[in-house]
Design an enzyme around this catalytic site. Structure first.
Site: not given
Ligand code: PGA
Length: 254
Positions: A163, A91
């Site tokens: 992302e 992430h």
């Protein structure tokens, strides 16, 4: 279609368990693959609450050694012990706030697979990288570091979340603080990700999710792109009403 909720550090223990309880009572049979990613602190409480519900539970982060003197860490093997289904890895907040390298991501990914959890591999470029025209290179480098030479377990879904770091929200109501990544821009990267992943793991078809300021009003734009298999939602998945609105849109399109 996947609708995943990354609760990040938005909710404390009590709030996490309360939201899990509300989800259990409100989300019945769904056509969607649903999962929430609570904090390590709230994992066990949320998991117990969602037992036998349509919502799976995943880890936000893992360490790659099974156990030992690693203050503050929780291993993939320990999450397996609590029947975690998924684990996020790579992430952007792990990479950019906590300094995780591509090499760390690879070690975590291998530990997640060894523990039998389904990884959700996050990739994405910073604004600086995008403005320098390096988006494609960054995605390729991150995916190569994660996947090259890996023997992908049969039966395990390869899930990759695109992302863009610059489009990740600062919270609900703070949408103006970050530039939006339009669905067409997301789709261009999702298409590249499918190509890169296909080259690295021939024959393994990835599910590519989009994450970055997804809201009830924008989720359908992302979900209707050719290479979209779902969304990874942060801030907008931390209240019941917002999550339900996102799921209702996804359910309509699934
Ligand atoms: P956001 O977070 O929806 O709040 O932008 C997405 C993510 O970082 O996974």
């Amino acid at each position: 279609m996947y609708v995943f909720a990354n609760w990040k550090m938005y909710l404390d223990y009590t709030e996490s368990v309360a939201l899990a309880s509300a989800l259990k009572n409100n989300v019945k049979n769904s056509k969607l693959q649903l999962a929430v990613f609570p904090s390590a602190l709230a994992f066990a409480g949320v998991k117990a609450e969602l037992e036998e519900s349509a919502v799976s539970v995943g880890a936000q982060n893992v360490y790659w050694v099974d156990r030992g003197g690693y203050t503050g860490e929780v291993s993939a093997a320990m999450y397996r012990g609590l029947d975690a289904r998924y684990a996020l890895v790579g992430h952007s907040e792990r990479r950019h706030v906590f300094g995780e390298t591509n090499h760390d991501v690879r070690q975590k990914l291998e530990a997640i697979l060894a523990a039998g959890l389904n990884p959700v591999i996050c990739v994405g470029e910073t604004l600086k990288e995008r403005e320098a025209g390096k988006t494609k290179d960054v995605l390729e480098i991150q995916l190569r570091a994660a996947l090259a030479g890996l023997v992908w377990p049969s039966g395990m879904r390869l899930i990759i979340a695109y992302e863009p770091v610059w489009a990740i929200s600062r919270g609900v109501g703070l949408e103006a603080a970050v530039p939006p990544c339009g669905a067409a821009a997301a789709e261009a990267c999702q298409s590249d990700i499918v190509d890169f992943a296909g080259g690295l793991l021939p024959g393994v078809i990835p599910a590519v999710l989009y994450g970055g300021s997804v809201r009830p009003g924008t989720v359908s734009d992302y979900l209707t792109q050719a290479h979209s298999s779902g969304v990874l939602v942060g801030a907008a998945a931390t209240t019941l009403a917002s999550w339900q609105n996102i799921c209702a849109e996804a359910e309509r399109l699934a």
